[in-house]
Design a protein around this motif. Structure first.
Motif, PDB file in Angstrom:
ATOM      1  N   GLY A   1       0.822  -1.214   0.000  1.00  0.00           N
ATOM      2  CA  GLY A   1       0.000   0.000   0.000  1.00  0.00           C
ATOM      3  C   GLY A   1       0.849   1.255   0.000  1.00  0.00           C
ATOM      4  O   GLY A   1       0.546   2.234  -0.690  1.00  0.00           O
ATOM      5  N   SER A   2       1.937   1.225   0.782  1.00  0.00           N
ATOM      6  CA  SER A   2       2.851   2.362   0.814  1.00  0.00           C
ATOM      7  C   SER A   2       3.529   2.563  -0.541  1.00  0.00           C
ATOM      8  O   SER A   2       3.735   3.694  -0.990  1.00  0.00           O
ATOM      9  CB  SER A   2       3.900   2.134   1.901  1.00  0.00           C
ATOM     10  N   THR A   3       3.850   1.448  -1.216  1.00  0.00           N
ATOM     11  CA  THR A   3       4.474   1.527  -2.543  1.00  0.00           C
ATOM     12  C   THR A   3       3.520   2.135  -3.561  1.00  0.00           C
ATOM     13  O   THR A   3       3.900   3.009  -4.353  1.00  0.00           O
ATOM     14  CB  THR A   3       4.917   0.128  -3.006  1.00  0.00           C
ATOM     15  N   ALA A   4       2.261   1.689  -3.542  1.00  0.00           N
ATOM     16  CA  ALA A   4       1.261   2.233  -4.465  1.00  0.00           C
ATOM     17  C   ALA A   4       1.076   3.728  -4.229  1.00  0.00           C
ATOM     18  O   ALA A   4       0.992   4.519  -5.187  1.00  0.00           O
ATOM     19  CB  ALA A   4      -0.064   1.496  -4.294  1.00  0.00           C
ATOM     20  N   THR A   5       1.031   4.135  -2.968  1.00  0.00           N
ATOM     21  CA  THR A   5       0.876   5.553  -2.632  1.00  0.00           C
ATOM     22  C   THR A   5       2.070   6.362  -3.113  1.00  0.00           C
ATOM     23  O   THR A   5       1.914   7.447  -3.692  1.00  0.00           O
ATOM     24  CB  THR A   5       0.707   5.718  -1.114  1.00  0.00           C
ATOM     25  N   ALA A   6       3.279   5.838  -2.884  1.00  0.00           N
ATOM     26  CA  ALA A   6       4.482   6.549  -3.313  1.00  0.00           C
ATOM     27  C   ALA A   6       4.553   6.667  -4.827  1.00  0.00           C
ATOM     28  O   ALA A   6       4.935   7.715  -5.363  1.00  0.00           O
ATOM     29  CB  ALA A   6       5.722   5.826  -2.782  1.00  0.00           C
TER      30      ALA A   6
ATOM     31  N   PHE B   1      21.135   6.800   6.106  1.00  0.00           N
ATOM     32  CA  PHE B   1      19.780   7.037   5.600  1.00  0.00           C
ATOM     33  C   PHE B   1      18.838   6.880   6.788  1.00  0.00           C
ATOM     34  O   PHE B   1      18.729   5.794   7.346  1.00  0.00           O
ATOM     35  CB  PHE B   1      19.448   6.017   4.510  1.00  0.00           C
ATOM     36  N   SER B   2      18.182   7.960   7.213  1.00  0.00           N
ATOM     37  CA  SER B   2      17.247   7.895   8.341  1.00  0.00           C
ATOM     38  C   SER B   2      15.944   8.587   7.964  1.00  0.00           C
ATOM     39  O   SER B   2      15.952   9.657   7.347  1.00  0.00           O
ATOM     40  CB  SER B   2      17.836   8.563   9.586  1.00  0.00           C
ATOM     41  N   HIS B   3      14.851   7.967   8.353  1.00  0.00           N
ATOM     42  CA  HIS B   3      13.516   8.482   8.037  1.00  0.00           C
ATOM     43  C   HIS B   3      12.628   8.309   9.262  1.00  0.00           C
ATOM     44  O   HIS B   3      12.815   7.376  10.043  1.00  0.00           O
ATOM     45  CB  HIS B   3      12.936   7.715   6.843  1.00  0.00           C
ATOM     46  N   LYS B   4      11.673   9.180   9.410  1.00  0.00           N
ATOM     47  CA  LYS B   4      10.792   9.106  10.584  1.00  0.00           C
ATOM     48  C   LYS B   4       9.779   7.978  10.499  1.00  0.00           C
ATOM     49  O   LYS B   4       9.155   7.631  11.492  1.00  0.00           O
ATOM     50  CB  LYS B   4      10.058  10.439  10.770  1.00  0.00           C
ATOM     51  N   SER B   5       9.630   7.367   9.312  1.00  0.00           N
ATOM     52  CA  SER B   5       8.616   6.323   9.152  1.00  0.00           C
ATOM     53  C   SER B   5       9.078   5.234   8.196  1.00  0.00           C
ATOM     54  O   SER B   5       9.267   5.495   7.004  1.00  0.00           O
ATOM     55  CB  SER B   5       7.300   6.927   8.645  1.00  0.00           C
TER      56      SER B   5
ATOM     57  N   VAL C   1       6.417   4.535   5.435  1.00  0.00           N
ATOM     58  CA  VAL C   1       6.424   5.502   4.331  1.00  0.00           C
ATOM     59  C   VAL C   1       7.669   5.311   3.468  1.00  0.00           C
ATOM     60  O   VAL C   1       7.592   5.225   2.234  1.00  0.00           O
ATOM     61  CB  VAL C   1       6.369   6.950   4.868  1.00  0.00           C
ATOM     62  N   SER C   2       8.834   5.221   4.108  1.00  0.00           N
ATOM     63  CA  SER C   2      10.086   5.197   3.348  1.00  0.00           C
ATOM     64  C   SER C   2      10.277   3.915   2.560  1.00  0.00           C
ATOM     65  O   SER C   2      10.903   3.927   1.490  1.00  0.00           O
ATOM     66  CB  SER C   2      11.280   5.431   4.271  1.00  0.00           C
TER      67      SER C   2
ATOM     68  N   LEU D   1      18.693   7.183  -5.681  1.00  0.00           N
ATOM     69  CA  LEU D   1      18.900   7.600  -4.303  1.00  0.00           C
ATOM     70  C   LEU D   1      18.236   8.941  -4.010  1.00  0.00           C
ATOM     71  O   LEU D   1      17.747   9.171  -2.899  1.00  0.00           O
ATOM     72  CB  LEU D   1      20.395   7.656  -3.986  1.00  0.00           C
ATOM     73  N   ASN D   2      18.186   9.816  -4.998  1.00  0.00           N
ATOM     74  CA  ASN D   2      17.456  11.074  -4.826  1.00  0.00           C
ATOM     75  C   ASN D   2      15.976  10.813  -4.580  1.00  0.00           C
ATOM     76  O   ASN D   2      15.360  11.402  -3.689  1.00  0.00           O
ATOM     77  CB  ASN D   2      17.628  11.969  -6.063  1.00  0.00           C
ATOM     78  N   ARG D   3      15.411   9.927  -5.376  1.00  0.00           N
ATOM     79  CA  ARG D   3      13.985   9.609  -5.210  1.00  0.00           C
ATOM     80  C   ARG D   3      13.729   8.922  -3.875  1.00  0.00           C
ATOM     81  O   ARG D   3      12.806   9.269  -3.148  1.00  0.00           O
ATOM     82  CB  ARG D   3      13.520   8.709  -6.358  1.00  0.00           C
ATOM     83  N   ALA D   4      14.563   7.926  -3.556  1.00  0.00           N
ATOM     84  CA  ALA D   4      14.345   7.130  -2.351  1.00  0.00           C
ATOM     85  C   ALA D   4      14.500   7.950  -1.080  1.00  0.00           C
ATOM     86  O   ALA D   4      13.868   7.646  -0.062  1.00  0.00           O
ATOM     87  CB  ALA D   4      15.315   5.949  -2.329  1.00  0.00           C
ATOM     88  N   SER D   5      15.326   8.981  -1.118  1.00  0.00           N
ATOM     89  CA  SER D   5      15.625   9.743   0.099  1.00  0.00           C
ATOM     90  C   SER D   5      14.665  10.902   0.342  1.00  0.00           C
ATOM     91  O   SER D   5      14.864  11.672   1.292  1.00  0.00           O
ATOM     92  CB  SER D   5      17.057  10.279   0.034  1.00  0.00           C
ATOM     93  N   GLN D   6      13.628  11.034  -0.456  1.00  0.00           N
ATOM     94  CA  GLN D   6      12.671  12.104  -0.221  1.00  0.00           C
ATOM     95  C   GLN D   6      12.020  11.948   1.153  1.00  0.00           C
ATOM     96  O   GLN D   6      11.531  10.881   1.515  1.00  0.00           O
ATOM     97  CB  GLN D   6      11.592  12.094  -1.308  1.00  0.00           C
ATOM     98  N   GLY D   7      12.049  13.010   1.942  1.00  0.00           N
ATOM     99  CA  GLY D   7      11.449  12.997   3.266  1.00  0.00           C
ATOM    100  C   GLY D   7      12.360  12.496   4.369  1.00  0.00           C
ATOM    101  O   GLY D   7      11.945  12.433   5.533  1.00  0.00           O
TER     102      GLY D   7
END
Length: 420
Positions: free
Chosen positions: A44-49, A341-345, A348-349, A388-394
């Protein structure tokens, strides 16, 4: 379709707001993508992204739960739809794949799966493929289908999620940077992962974790393959801003073997840790109290998941779902470099990371065959920075090819131990 040639900056640092992503060509924007496991957290997260990165994509959310699928479709908008698909039924799979440009296999867990039915169906229907596999045996089985994928002219990437996936690309870039500097040689590569609770990814990641506890850990020490106990060899690692120091433990993960064989690094290992601290204690205790045969039995593990799930959900409420990956490379010159690489979720990531791989395949970066993310046939060098630019958004912290002291919260504390 040829990938866009871009100069790759070996010391790039990306933040959530500073990076402008390349616009996708019109023929890619109209592609049809099937997301298997789309009613789960990762799918679901992949479809949303994917919808956020490219609103024109035609996304088909596939799963067994029509109610959940249609609820997600309603959020994604007019270009999406739902399909009920059973991945254990080859006819159901091949019917769903008709007219699809890319299938994203996010219907885990992959541990103890007996065959790669989705990849086989993708090859039979000549559909491009990626998966979020985090199991060594499954990944090797997928690679065994190389000749069939080549004959069918089908591009496929296995282990194309966040870890492994983005972490594998980070490792490949660290190694490439080292090898570009005179005669400096990569000597030791270590993957460190941290996720608070289940990272919001739910029962699937819980099942994955339990199943991994039943697997002997494979690592490499100076070119020699060694086997170690799961959830042993604890290290206290500094994940830097937003995460801090965390305990991590050995796990059997596919990027260890692929990095050793593809990148040629003689010493490689992977460790994972979670929080609150008592979950680490619990995981360690399970490896000592339960037979490995029990932990490799999917039906028994599923009962464990059902038992622990209410407690995990309650704990996740205050633990949060932050995720961090630290990849360390030691060089023959004595210089150490790090990717962070650190993300709050995590929930989501992992979707953003998987979507980044999906777009790379749609853009034509991947050659026919079955590839790991480190292989240039799967993701060419010139496509890595875009991914990596795309993956690191947020992300709350993302940097590549830094000295350890540049990313650590307390650089005077070494604490990296002497383990592989």
């Amino acid at each position: 379709m040829a990938p866009t040639s871009l100069p790759l900056n070996l010391n790039f640092k990306i933040t959530a707001t500073a990076t402008k992503l390349p616009e996708l060509p019109e023929n890619i924007r109209n592609s049809r993508v099937l997301v298997l496991g789309g009613t789960g957290r990762v799918g679901g997260s992949t479809a949303t992204a994917l919808s956020n990165l490219c609103p024109d994509l035609r996304i088909v959310v596939a799963g067994r739960n029509r109610e959940k699928g249609e609820a997600l479709v309603a959020k994604l908008g007019g270009n999406s739809g739902f399909a009920r698909v059973d991945i254990d039924d080859i006819n159901s799979l091949e019917t769903a794949l008709k007219g699809v440009d890319l299938v994203v296999h996010a219907a885990g867990p992959f541990q103890q799966a007996e065959k790669c039915s989705v990849l086989e169906a993708a090859i039979n229907t000549k559909t491009a493929y990626i998966d979020v596999c985090d199991d060594t045996t499954y990944a090797c089985r997928a690679k065994s289908l190389m000749s069939r994928a080549l004959a069918a002219n089908v591009p496929a990437i296995t282990t194309a999620g966040i870890y492994p996936g983005v972490s594998s690309v980070m490792a490949a870039e660290l190694v490439r940077a080292a090898e570009s500097e005179s005669e400096d040689k990569p000597e030791r590569l270590r993957f460190y992962y941290y996720t608070a609770g289940t990272g919001g990814a739910g029962p699937t990641i819980l099942a994955t974790s339990f199943l991994l506890l039943g697997e002997e850990v494979v690592a490499y020490n100076k070119g020699e393959k060694i086997k170690l106990k799961p959830y042993s060899g604890m290290l206290n690692v500094d994940f830097g801003k937003g995460i801090g120091r965390r305990n991590v433990y050995l796990l059997n993960l596919p990027e260890v073997r692929s990095a050793h064989e593809i990148l040629g690094v003689p010493t490689v290992s992977a460790r994972f840790g979670t929080s609150p601290f008592f979950w680490n204690w619990g995981m360690e205790a399970m490896t000592k109290l339960l037979p490995s045969e029990y932990l490799r039995d999917r039906s028994k593990v599923q009962r464990l998941v059902e038992l622990f799930d209410p407690v995990v959900r309650a704990t996740d409420g205050f633990a949060g779902e932050r995720v961090s990956m630290r990849v360390d490379l030691e060089r023959s010159s004595g210089r150490n470099t790090v990717g962070i690489f650190s993300h709050k979720s995590l929930s989501v990531s992992v979707g953003i990371s998987t979507a980044a791989f999906a777009l790379a395949v749609l853009e034509g970066s991947t050659q026919p065959g079955v590839w790991f993310p480190e292989e240039t046939q799967g993701l060419p060098i010139e496509a890595r920075e875009v991914l990596l630019n795309r993956a690191s958004q947020g992300t709350i912290n993302f940097a590549m090819n830094r000295s350890p002291w540049m990313i650590e919260t307390n650089p005077k504390e070494l604490g990296l131990g002497i383990y592989v």
